[in-house]
Structure formats: C-alpha cells, structure tokens
Design a protein around this motif. Structure first.
Motif, PDB file in Angstrom:
ATOM      1  N   GLU A  11       0.836  -1.212   0.000  1.00 40.36           N
ATOM      2  CA  GLU A  11       0.000   0.000   0.000  1.00 40.36           C
ATOM      3  C   GLU A  11       0.872   1.264   0.000  1.00 40.36           C
ATOM      4  OE1 GLU A  11      -1.698   3.510   1.452  1.00 40.36           O
ATOM      5  OE2 GLU A  11      -0.473   2.332   2.842  1.00 40.36           O
ATOM      6  N   VAL A  12       1.823   1.330   0.903  1.00 41.36           N
ATOM      7  CA  VAL A  12       2.646   2.539   1.003  1.00 41.36           C
ATOM      8  C   VAL A  12       3.517   2.696  -0.256  1.00 41.36           C
ATOM      9  CG1 VAL A  12       4.651   1.592   2.282  1.00 41.36           C
ATOM     10  CG2 VAL A  12       3.964   3.959   2.625  1.00 41.36           C
ATOM     11  N   SER A  13       3.978   1.574  -0.821  1.00 37.75           N
ATOM     12  CA  SER A  13       4.816   1.621  -2.025  1.00 37.75           C
ATOM     13  C   SER A  13       4.028   2.159  -3.207  1.00 37.75           C
ATOM     14  CB  SER A  13       5.339   0.223  -2.375  1.00 37.75           C
ATOM     15  OG  SER A  13       6.027  -0.327  -1.282  1.00 37.75           O
ATOM     16  N   GLN A  14       2.798   1.641  -3.386  1.00 41.36           N
ATOM     17  CA  GLN A  14       1.969   2.081  -4.520  1.00 41.36           C
ATOM     18  C   GLN A  14       1.581   3.548  -4.370  1.00 41.36           C
ATOM     19  OE1 GLN A  14      -1.363  -0.573  -4.889  1.00 41.36           O
ATOM     20  NE2 GLN A  14      -0.123  -2.244  -5.724  1.00 41.36           N
ATOM     21  N   ARG A  15       1.279   3.937  -3.143  1.00 38.76           N
ATOM     22  CA  ARG A  15       0.830   5.312  -2.902  1.00 38.76           C
ATOM     23  C   ARG A  15       1.934   6.322  -3.243  1.00 38.76           C
ATOM     24  NH1 ARG A  15       0.528   7.641   1.996  1.00 38.76           N
ATOM     25  NH2 ARG A  15       0.576   5.636   3.072  1.00 38.76           N
ATOM     26  N   TYR A  16       3.127   6.130  -2.678  1.00 40.69           N
ATOM     27  CA  TYR A  16       4.231   7.052  -3.001  1.00 40.69           C
ATOM     28  C   TYR A  16       4.654   6.866  -4.453  1.00 40.69           C
ATOM     29  CZ  TYR A  16       4.723   8.591   1.821  1.00 40.69           C
ATOM     30  OH  TYR A  16       4.502   9.157   3.046  1.00 40.69           O
ATOM     31  N   GLY A  17       4.601   5.602  -4.918  1.00 44.64           N
ATOM     32  CA  GLY A  17       5.045   5.292  -6.278  1.00 44.64           C
ATOM     33  C   GLY A  17       4.193   5.939  -7.352  1.00 44.64           C
ATOM     34  N   SER A  18       2.886   6.174  -7.055  1.00 50.72           N
ATOM     35  CA  SER A  18       2.049   6.763  -8.107  1.00 50.72           C
ATOM     36  C   SER A  18       1.974   8.281  -8.005  1.00 50.72           C
ATOM     37  CB  SER A  18       0.653   6.130  -8.102  1.00 50.72           C
ATOM     38  OG  SER A  18       0.175   6.044  -6.785  1.00 50.72           O
ATOM     39  N   ASP A  19       2.753   8.854  -7.096  1.00 49.89           N
ATOM     40  CA  ASP A  19       2.819  10.313  -6.998  1.00 49.89           C
ATOM     41  C   ASP A  19       4.075  10.792  -7.739  1.00 49.89           C
ATOM     42  OD1 ASP A  19       3.118  12.932  -6.365  1.00 49.89           O
ATOM     43  OD2 ASP A  19       2.929  12.679  -4.191  1.00 49.89           O
ATOM     44  N   PRO A  20       3.882  11.421  -8.915  1.00 45.50           N
ATOM     45  CA  PRO A  20       5.053  11.820  -9.716  1.00 45.50           C
ATOM     46  C   PRO A  20       5.954  12.836  -9.001  1.00 45.50           C
ATOM     47  CG  PRO A  20       3.019  12.695 -10.669  1.00 45.50           C
ATOM     48  CD  PRO A  20       2.610  11.764  -9.578  1.00 45.50           C
ATOM     49  N   GLU A  21       5.444  13.463  -7.950  1.00 46.64           N
ATOM     50  CA  GLU A  21       6.308  14.374  -7.180  1.00 46.64           C
ATOM     51  C   GLU A  21       7.315  13.574  -6.356  1.00 46.64           C
ATOM     52  OE1 GLU A  21       6.437  17.620  -7.567  1.00 46.64           O
ATOM     53  OE2 GLU A  21       4.781  17.490  -8.996  1.00 46.64           O
ATOM     54  N   CYS A  22       7.023  12.277  -6.157  1.00 43.27           N
ATOM     55  CA  CYS A  22       7.891  11.439  -5.314  1.00 43.27           C
ATOM     56  C   CYS A  22       8.718  10.436  -6.097  1.00 43.27           C
ATOM     57  CB  CYS A  22       7.053  10.676  -4.289  1.00 43.27           C
ATOM     58  SG  CYS A  22       6.370  11.721  -3.015  1.00 43.27           S
ATOM     59  N   VAL A  23       8.105   9.831  -7.134  1.00 40.65           N
ATOM     60  CA  VAL A  23       8.770   8.736  -7.844  1.00 40.65           C
ATOM     61  C   VAL A  23       8.561   8.864  -9.353  1.00 40.65           C
ATOM     62  CG1 VAL A  23       8.794   6.240  -8.238  1.00 40.65           C
ATOM     63  CG2 VAL A  23       8.530   7.104  -5.918  1.00 40.65           C
ATOM     64  N   LEU A  24       9.621   8.674 -10.105  1.00 41.92           N
ATOM     65  CA  LEU A  24       9.525   8.618 -11.565  1.00 41.92           C
ATOM     66  C   LEU A  24      10.175   7.326 -12.028  1.00 41.92           C
ATOM     67  CD1 LEU A  24      10.516  12.274 -12.440  1.00 41.92           C
ATOM     68  CD2 LEU A  24       8.233  11.289 -12.594  1.00 41.92           C
ATOM     69  N   ALA A  25       9.585   6.709 -13.053  1.00 36.86           N
ATOM     70  CA  ALA A  25      10.130   5.477 -13.648  1.00 36.86           C
ATOM     71  C   ALA A  25      10.455   4.433 -12.578  1.00 36.86           C
ATOM     72  CB  ALA A  25      11.340   5.808 -14.504  1.00 36.86           C
ATOM     73  N   GLY A  26      11.627   3.822 -12.674  1.00 33.39           N
ATOM     74  CA  GLY A  26      11.994   2.761 -11.724  1.00 33.39           C
ATOM     75  C   GLY A  26      12.640   3.312 -10.463  1.00 33.39           C
ATOM     76  N   GLY A  27      12.564   4.629 -10.257  1.00 33.46           N
ATOM     77  CA  GLY A  27      13.237   5.260  -9.112  1.00 33.46           C
ATOM     78  C   GLY A  27      12.587   4.934  -7.784  1.00 33.46           C
ATOM     79  N   GLY A  28      13.349   5.091  -6.708  1.00 32.09           N
ATOM     80  CA  GLY A  28      12.838   4.876  -5.362  1.00 32.09           C
ATOM     81  C   GLY A  28      12.721   3.403  -5.021  1.00 32.09           C
ATOM     82  N   ASN A  29      12.774   3.077  -3.754  1.00 27.18           N
ATOM     83  CA  ASN A  29      12.546   1.697  -3.337  1.00 27.18           C
ATOM     84  C   ASN A  29      12.085   1.649  -1.890  1.00 27.18           C
ATOM     85  OD1 ASN A  29      15.253   1.916  -2.058  1.00 27.18           O
ATOM     86  ND2 ASN A  29      15.932   1.748  -4.185  1.00 27.18           N
ATOM     87  N   THR A  30      11.438   0.551  -1.560  1.00 31.96           N
ATOM     88  CA  THR A  30      10.810   0.420  -0.245  1.00 31.96           C
ATOM     89  C   THR A  30      11.125  -0.950   0.332  1.00 31.96           C
ATOM     90  OG1 THR A  30       8.854  -0.451  -1.327  1.00 31.96           O
ATOM     91  CG2 THR A  30       8.846   1.901  -0.837  1.00 31.96           C
ATOM     92  N   SER A  31      10.971  -1.064   1.644  1.00 30.76           N
ATOM     93  CA  SER A  31      11.183  -2.379   2.256  1.00 30.76           C
ATOM     94  C   SER A  31      10.396  -2.514   3.548  1.00 30.76           C
ATOM     95  CB  SER A  31      12.674  -2.597   2.553  1.00 30.76           C
ATOM     96  OG  SER A  31      13.087  -1.736   3.599  1.00 30.76           O
ATOM     97  N   TRP A  32      10.258  -3.755   3.956  1.00 32.34           N
ATOM     98  CA  TRP A  32       9.636  -4.080   5.235  1.00 32.34           C
ATOM     99  C   TRP A  32      10.425  -5.236   5.824  1.00 32.34           C
ATOM    100  CZ3 TRP A  32       6.127  -8.592   5.993  1.00 32.34           C
ATOM    101  CH2 TRP A  32       5.637  -8.646   7.312  1.00 32.34           C
ATOM    102  N   LYS A  33      10.686  -5.164   7.109  1.00 31.36           N
ATOM    103  CA  LYS A  33      11.429  -6.282   7.695  1.00 31.36           C
ATOM    104  C   LYS A  33      10.735  -6.848   8.916  1.00 31.36           C
ATOM    105  CE  LYS A  33      15.289  -3.633   8.159  1.00 31.36           C
ATOM    106  NZ  LYS A  33      14.903  -2.212   8.030  1.00 31.36           N
TER     107      LYS A  33
END
Ligand SMILES: [Zn+2]
Length: 394
Positions: A8-30
């Motif tokens: 959920e958090v990955s898709q949300r930030y990922g679909s905001d062009p102010e935050c992520v473009l193309a394959g940029g950015g990455n997320t994790s959970w441990k």
C-alpha cells in the motif's frame, strides 16, 4: 504490520510523480529475520507482492563485514552475488542495489525516494547548510557517495558514529545529489515524517516551476506554429541521429519552463549537468543544447540535407565528449526532444528532464544548482547495475 501495508505505502508514493519517476525509489519491510525489498527496476506505482525480493536479514547485514576487491567493477560484481546469495529459497528476482541500506535501519519500514522538492535542496549549493537549518541535528546528512557498496559502507559507519554518541537511531537520512531515506516502525509514522519534510522545505521555496503550455514569449507564435517547427526539426533530428543510433525514436515536448531554460545558452547553464544517478540513468549525463540558428536555416529554406548535416555534427561532437549520444536535445526557443532506441525510453528521458528542471528551479532558493562531479558521473555511466535498471524500465 504486514506485506500488505508495504504494498500500500509503495503504490501510494510510487504513483505520486512528485515522489517517484520510472523505476526510481525503493521500499522495504522487515520482520525479525526477513527483509522484503523492492526488486531492481520494478515500478513502485504498480508493485505487488511478487515485486519484492525476500532476503535473510542477517546475511544481508553481514555482507558489510566481508572483504571485497578495491577495483570497483570487481567489487560491485561480488557484492551483487553476495546479495543474490542472501535471498530466501525460491526467490528469483534481483534485489534493489540499495538493499543493504534498507537492512541497516532498525525500523520495520523504509521508504527511499528521490522527490524533486527534496532534491531541490540536496542538489543545491547550500544543501548541507539548509538541511541543518530546517531539520537540526536529528537527521543524518551524507555528502555525495558512490551508490552501491561504498554508500552502504559509508552509511553504516555514519550510523555507528551516530549511535556511539548516544543519539537514537535516525529516521531520516539525506543523501546529497541523490535523495532521502525515511524509516519508521509504522506506515503512519513514515507518512508523518514525509509530510513534515515536504512542508518544511516548501516553506523555504521562492519560485515554483510552471510547466503550463505556452504561447511562446520568445517567438511570439502560437503553440501550433511551435509544434510545426518542431515536427520539421524532429524529422531532421531522426535522420541525423540515424548515423549514430540504430532506428532512433524521438519524442518532443515544450512548455513554459522548458522554453525559459532554452531561451539562451546562459539560461541553459542551470540544466547543463547531472543532478543525480537517476537523471543520468534515464536522461543522460547532460542534455545537448542547440542554438536557434538551426531554426533560422529552416526558415530561410535551407536544404534538408544541410540541416541534417548540421544537427549530425552537433550530435557527433557530443558523442566525442560524452562517449554516448544525447538522450535529451534542447533547441533554443523550441523545446526538448527525447532521443532513444524506443519510444518509451525517449518519453522517460523527457520525464526525467522535466524533473531536472524542477530540481534546478527549486535549487535557486538554496544558492543555485550543484551538479555531480565528473568522476561520479563517469562511474554511474559505466555502472552495470544502473544499466540493468534502465533496461528493465524501458
Ligand atoms: Zn536512490
């Protein structure tokens, strides 16, 4: 806490062009012993559970205690195989190059982004000073460091020094000419931190970029006339580029902000460099600037062959300097052309070029743009990992 929240958090930030473009950015959970990290080149906007690689947390952390060769290519190759070996059984995807960084944080969630607003500070002359003024000593600021193993090692050492001084582990790490890491034990906390960071930076921004369509103030012509001219130029560019690129694809874009930066060679100077590894991967180390004398030639009825030869000459000397053809060609008073081997890559080049414009405009509030050093640019150009990332995205 679950992988669902990570998605959920990955898709949300990922679909905001102010935050992520193309394959940029990455997320994790441990969890206590497992790290779920984005696979290299995957787009956050549409990521599903299968877009994450499952790794053994301790094995990833232990990579930093191994010895690696000094030669950077050999070192990165070995680090990559160590990362691949840290995957849980049955995992086939390649983990993000920034996996070790994610493992270092003792927090459940890590959201790493390259937002233009944040990079407006981090790619500016006054980056470190501004971060200090806005966020005090509760955040870690890291001067530009080669991504991959070297950055992981640097960050790990900085964390050690930090905690040795009795400070609690930082939730925010700013990386010069790169982006930001935010880590926390809940998605709500991640959101809170990001909105605080964005608010504080926004409060210091003087001018914001304006990407609206334009009646060219320079040519005093309608947008249509501008596009007609672009079509003619585009045709000439495709033919000129054919000498260097196998079946080149060219996309065109113009807007107020592009024209503002394409008004003269000195206006273009604030874009004539590389802001971050992401910009290099998708839009090249710098754009090629072509003065509008080429337009005058078209207007005066120059033969198509002559125009093409003139453009080919400019592309040729760019290749001589940069070792590769330009991914973005800016023509004075006209707009920007994305050049690549396929349409999607040409569009991505323009997308990242517009992002670079944003970064450049924001940086004006913090002393002006600060580009990556030539040696750092060369490293990224040659880096196998980044090449892999751009092929996956395109
Ligand atoms: Zn990054």
């Amino acid at each position: 806490m679950s992988i669902k929240e990570l998605i959920e958090v990955s898709q949300r930030y990922g679909s905001d062009p102010e935050c992520v473009l193309a394959g940029g950015g990455n997320t994790s959970w441990k969890t206590k012993d497992t790290l779920f990290v984005k696979a290299s080149g995957t787009a956050l906007a549409t990521i599903q559970e299968t877009g994450f690689v499952e790794l053994d947390l301790e094995t990833v952390r232990a990579i930093l205690r191994q010895d690696f060769p000094a030669d950077s290519a050999a070192r990165e190759a070995q680090v990559l195989s160590a990362l691949m070996a840290a995957r849980k059984k049955g995992q086939t995807m390649r983990p993000s190059v920034e996996t070790i960084l994610h493992a270092l944080f003792p927090y459940a969630y890590v959201v790493h982004l390259h937002p233009a607003l944040v990079n407006g500070v981090l790619c500016s002359v006054d980056a470190e000073k501004t971060i200090g003024e806005l966020f005090g000593d509760q955040v870690l600021y890291v001067p530009y460091t080669t991504p991959g193993y070297v950055l992981s090692k640097t960050l790990s050492d900085s964390f050690e020094t930090w905690t040795a001084h009795g400070k609690s582990f930082p939730s925010i790490v700013f990386l010069q000419n790169h982006g930001i890491f935010v880590a926390a034990d809940s998605v709500q906390e991640i959101d809170k931190i990001y909105s605080m960071v964005f608010d504080r930076i926004r409060s210091r921004i003087g001018r914001t970029p304006d990407f609206s369509a334009t009646e060219s103030p320079v040519l005093e012509q309608s947008v249509n006339a501008l596009f007609d001219k672009a079509a003619e130029l585009k045709d000439a560019l495709v033919k000129a580029a054919c000498r260097y690129v196998e079946s080149p694809c060219i996309e065109f874009e113009t807007n107020k902000e592009i024209l503002k930066h394409a008004a003269s060679a000195s206006d273009f100077a604030t874009l004539n460099g590389a802001f971050s590894p992401d910009h290099i991967v998708y839009a090249g180390a710098r754009p090629l600037y072509i003065p509008h004398t080429i337009l005058d030639a078209i207007q005066e009825g120059a033969k198509a062959d002559t125009v093409q030869a003139a453009l080919a000459k400019q592309i040729g000397s760019f290749i001589e300097q940069e070792g590769t053809y330009p991914h973005v060609i800016v023509v004075q008073d006209v707009g920007a052309f994305g050049l690549a081997k396929n349409t999607k890559a040409a569009q991505l080049a323009l997308m990242l070029f517009n992002d670079a414009i944003k970064v450049s405009v924001y940086s004006m509030s913090f002393g002006g743009p600060h580009f990556m050093a030539a040696a750092d640019v060369d490293f990224i150009k040659k880096w196998e990992v980044e090449q892999y990332r751009s092929t996956v995205s395109a």
